[in-house]
Design an enzyme around this catalytic site. Structure first.
Site, PDB file in Angstrom:
ATOM      1  N   GLU A  54      17.610  36.172  31.738  1.00 47.37           N
ATOM      2  CA  GLU A  54      16.292  35.523  31.844  1.00 47.37           C
ATOM      3  C   GLU A  54      15.561  35.390  30.505  1.00 47.37           C
ATOM      4  O   GLU A  54      14.335  35.499  30.453  1.00 47.37           O
ATOM      5  CB  GLU A  54      15.407  36.273  32.846  1.00 47.37           C
ATOM      6  CG  GLU A  54      15.967  36.246  34.255  1.00 47.37           C
ATOM      7  CD  GLU A  54      15.021  36.805  35.300  1.00 47.37           C
ATOM      8  OE1 GLU A  54      14.122  37.571  34.931  1.00 47.37           O
ATOM      9  OE2 GLU A  54      15.186  36.469  36.489  1.00 47.37           O
ATOM     10  N   GLU A 101      20.806  35.316  40.782  1.00 47.37           N
ATOM     11  CA  GLU A 101      19.934  36.286  41.452  1.00 47.37           C
ATOM     12  C   GLU A 101      19.089  35.544  42.489  1.00 47.37           C
ATOM     13  O   GLU A 101      18.744  34.370  42.280  1.00 47.37           O
ATOM     14  CB  GLU A 101      18.984  36.990  40.475  1.00 47.37           C
ATOM     15  CG  GLU A 101      19.673  37.918  39.496  1.00 47.37           C
ATOM     16  CD  GLU A 101      18.715  38.622  38.550  1.00 47.37           C
ATOM     17  OE1 GLU A 101      17.550  38.870  38.940  1.00 47.37           O
ATOM     18  OE2 GLU A 101      19.126  38.911  37.418  1.00 47.37           O
TER      19      GLU A 101
HETATM   20  C1  GAL Z   1      14.796  39.423  37.987  1.00 46.33           C
HETATM   21  C2  GAL Z   1      15.535  40.248  36.932  1.00 46.33           C
HETATM   22  C3  GAL Z   1      16.191  41.469  37.525  1.00 46.33           C
HETATM   23  C4  GAL Z   1      15.247  42.177  38.421  1.00 46.33           C
HETATM   24  C5  GAL Z   1      14.826  41.214  39.482  1.00 46.33           C
HETATM   25  C6  GAL Z   1      13.987  41.853  40.537  1.00 46.33           C
HETATM   26  O1  GAL Z   1      13.868  38.585  37.422  1.00 46.33           O
HETATM   27  O2  GAL Z   1      16.506  39.462  36.325  1.00 46.33           O
HETATM   28  O3  GAL Z   1      16.628  42.318  36.516  1.00 46.33           O
HETATM   29  O4  GAL Z   1      14.156  42.620  37.688  1.00 46.33           O
HETATM   30  O5  GAL Z   1      14.088  40.174  38.884  1.00 46.33           O
HETATM   31  O6  GAL Z   1      13.902  40.985  41.610  1.00 46.33           O
END
Ligand code: GAL
Length: 768
Positions: free
Chosen positions: A354, A426
């Site tokens: 990110e 994710e």
């Molecule tokens: C994302 C991040 C992850 C974790 C996740 C929580 O933005 O890449 O490491 O923090 O959010 O939902």
């Protein structure tokens, strides 16, 4: 030769000079893998490990081979190393191995190794510099080894092996020398010679279903290096991910490497178990978010056919200092060299998770990949739709799923990745944190949000697949999580016990499975309602029986989840075939059943106008008043007193029963203590097994609101890692048992006792 140096270290907090002396004579004796504390699973402060630590070890060196190397497989974060008072230098490890040449400083007997470890977050080393959503517990948390090699030895061997049997090997030697190569398929030698390019005819390829591995043995004088290698072809295309020519929709979870009590310092057996849990959970890929993970974890993924996407250390932030950027490049190089022989590894994560575009940094990482492993693609993960993509795969963290109505955005919105394979890396996570002791409706919605997102992703052929956030709940900084230093984002809790969301993923696999995501207790829901019951299953249909009565057959909800391999089965009629009221026609009966079910799920106050009109009309037709209607409703729906019945959910596939789950009033309680293993091998390191401890009722239902105190005792050469008095956490916990040294095989016993009973678990502890 490789000697492990993991037993009997001395350890103390602070930097205790002088490295020439046994300064820690009376200090704590610890074993490696080691974390600077035995951490409670919750409420941990990241401040607790921002400090200096001293480790010392006395050891003999049995080998007279001239080249000696100390290998630290993982120490958080950086350290000064002294051997026999000689300063060997300062080293940065974090998530990657460090090799130190000790040929000159070492002696045959009584060596004194001193390590001054600095566990502080250092803004010049990724992932640090800003905030990080995970804890980076300090410690020498992976194994330490001493490698003894002849002058001419193999520094590294990189094998590329294709599904057609073609092999190409790159050797790095300490000096010019002859290397003998042998390839074994089990006991059978399938190649022997000196060529670094050859073909194995009729090779047994590596796949998810059949992860066949060959053993490559490289010999150079007295030096021997072994690698387990799988033969397979990987292709990432706009049209998807292909393994050996076959498109495989990727279904995955992200994994953090931390455990309760151990922090990251979990030995091989627990690393293997995590891979096994994930494989059994129905997924086919895991992302090692957000750093390189244990070689044991990757070895196991090779062995069981679980695909892996790795990642360089980082989290959202790119440092501007020269040192930070140099460390990032250095970590990239070291990660690729560490991991490039793994058959399971399908792409490198070569962008800080990110992070913003940074063409200078990211093109330099591509150069490193091209130099070290040009044949394997890389993935860049961002959380915005338009971005430079210097990697071969465009990874996107899609957190647009904010309800059961929307799971993921369409792939055509990802502008930056045009023409490239797209992967959702994710989803979910912080959008709906869910604890294993949360109320049923929340735990169910958590599972359904994962189902909805995966269905959306799989229905969009522009995506190679989706990897959800995340596998296991994990410890985190004060800025994240629920204030308890845990992000409850896992489909398993921190103890690796499954939430309903894990049952959803498992139901997407092919091993027969049925879980009913409800306690079937009206009092568990608002207004004592009985919402629709979701069954996570890969069966063809589920039958519901209440007491002696057959209610009906329910099929996978293809309309709601059109692209899932196995949509959940929704039980939305709990009266069904039992409705039988004298004088009421079948047609009218159906209408009443529909209205009653609607009432049970939503309440009388929310009856739709259509239902009301129907009921009023039928009341007039059959001369019933409201109390009669209500009594009829209560007869079929309410489950008090006599009405409290056993509910049996039976799953069928191809006409055969493949699963049965019972729910009913919980009146008898017991504990279950289970592990996949019953032997501990105390060898290169201590061994460890996880006993899953669960409280259930007489129907086998896990009781998610149980928080019983449980006393644990042991007998034999073992110890509990963590406290001897624990509380259940969402009706379950895990008891971690560590081996102690033993000269001969010995029996050991774990005893647990709580209000509802006592159990014991017998195991064998033996030396390696
Ligand atoms: C994302 C991040 C992850 C974790 C996740 C929580 O933005 O890449 O490491 O923090 O959010 O939902």
């Amino acid at each position: 030769m490789k000697y492990s140096l993991n037993h009997g270290w001395s350890f103390a907090r602070g930097r205790i000079e002088d490295a020439k002396e046994d300064v820690l004579k009376r200090a704590e004796i610890v074993e490696i893998p080691h974390c600077v504390d035995i951490y409670s699973p919750q409420y941990i402060s990241e401040k607790s490990y921002q400090g200096d630590y001293t480790y010392q070890l006395r050891f003999d060196c049995k080998s007279d081979l001239p080249v000696k190397t100390l290998r630290f497989n993982g120490a958080m974060l950086q350290f000064d190393c002294f051997l026999n008072g000689v300063n060997l230098g300062h080293f940065i490890s974090g998530y990657l191995p460090v090799d130190i040449d000790v040929s000159k400083a070492i002696r045959p007997k009584n060596n004194l190794l001193t390590v001054y470890l600095d566990g502080r977050e250092d803004p010049d080393i990724p992932p640090f510099g800003k905030v990080v959503d995970y804890l980076t517990f300090a410690g020498i948390y992976r194994e330490v080894e001493l490698l003894c090699r002849p002058k001419a030895h193999i520094k590294d061997a990189f094998v590329e092996a294709k599904a057609n049997g073609q092999v190409s090997i790159k050797l790095a030697l300490s000096e010019e020398a002859e290397v003998h190569i042998k390839v074994l398929d089990g006991d059978q030698i399938v190649y022997e010679g000196k060529e670094t390019s050859f073909c194995i005819p009729k090779v047994h390829s590596w796949s998810i279903e059949d992860p066949h591995l060959y053993e490559f043995v490289f010999t150079c004088e007295e030096d021997e290096v072994r690698k387990s290698i799988g033969f397979r072809d990987i292709a990432w295309r706009k049209e998807g991910f292909f393994l050996n020519g076959k498109r495989i929709p990727l279904i995955g979870l992200n994994r953090h490497q931390t455990y309760p009590y151990f922090g990251p310092a979990a030995p091989k057996s627990l690393q293997y178990e995590d891979a096994d849990i994930l494989k059994a959970s129905g997924i086919n890929v895991v992302r090692t978010s957000h750093y390189p993970q244990s070689e044991h974890f990757l070895d196991r993924c090779d062995q069981i056919g679980l695909l892996v996407l790795d990642e360089i250390p980082g989290w959202q932030f790119i440092g501007t200092s020269k040192k930070w950027r140099q460390n990032c490049r250095d970590f990239t190089r070291r990660m690729i060299v560490k991991e490039r022989n793994h058959a399971c590894l399908v792409a490198y994560g070569l962008r800080i998770d990110e992070s913003a575009d940074d063409d200078e940094l990211y093109s330099s990482l591509q150069k490193i990949r091209e130099e070290l492993d040009p044949g394997r693609a890389s993935l860049g993960v961002r959380n915005f739709k338009d971005s430079h993509c210097l990697e071969q795969i465009y990874g996107y963290n899609d957190f647009s799923g904010d309800s059961l109505a929307h799971g993921a955005d369409p792939s055509k919105q990802l502008k930056g990745g045009e023409g490239k394979p797209l992967l959702i890396t994710e989803n979910n996570g912080h959008m709906f944190p869910t604890k294993s002791f949360d109320a049923t409706d929340r735990r169910l919605e958590h599972a359904l949000r994962h189902a909805k997102t995966l269905s959306d992703i799989l229905s969009d052929t522009g995506y190679c697949g989706g990897i959800a956030w995340c596998a296991f709940d994990y410890n985190t900084h004060k800025d994240f999580g629920s204030g308890d230093h845990i992000c409850h984002h896992g489909v398993f809790d921190i103890f690796r016990n499954p939430k309903y969301a894990a049952a959803f993923y498992k139901s997407q696999g092919e091993e027969p499975f049925l879980e009913v995501a409800s306690l079937v207790q009206p009092g568990d829901f608002n207004e004592a309602l009985m919402p629709k019951i979701y069954c996570f299953t890969n069966a063809d249909y589920v039958e519901l029986h209440k007491g002696e009565d057959y209610i009906g057959k329910f099929y996978p909800a293809k309309d709601e989840f059109p692209s899932l391999p196995h949509p959940p089965v929704i039980v939305d009629d709990i009266i069904g075939a039992t409705f039988n009221e004298k004088g009421i026609t079948e047609k009218d009966g159906k209408k009443i059943v529909e209205a009653f079910n609607y009432c049970a799920q939503n309440g009388f106050n929310r009856l739709k106008l259509g239902h009301k009109v129907t009921l009023v009309r039928l009341m007039a037709k059959y001369k019933m008043d409201f109390s009669h209607v209500y009594a009829t409703y209560a007869k079929y729906i309410q489950s008090w007193g006599e009405g409290s019945l056993l509910w049996r959910f039976i799953a069928y596939k191809d006409g055969k029963k493949v699963g049965e789950v019972h729910r009913g009033p919980s009146t008898e309680f017991h504990y279950e203590l289970k592990s996949e293993r019953d032997t501990l091998i105390h060898g290169d390191t201590y061994d460890c097994l996880r006993l899953s401890l669960v409280k259930k009722d007489q129907y086998g239902t896990i009781l998610p609101y149980a928080s019983d105190p449980i006393r644990i005792e042991t007998e034999g050469p073992i110890e509990v890692y963590g406290p001897n008095l624990v509380s259940l956490y969402g009706g379950a916990t895990s008891v971690y048992i560590r081996s102690k040294e033993t000269k001969a095989p010995k029996e050991a016993i774990v005893r647990i006792e709580g209000h509802d009973g006592a159990l014991e678990y017998r195991l064998l502890v033996r030396p390696q």
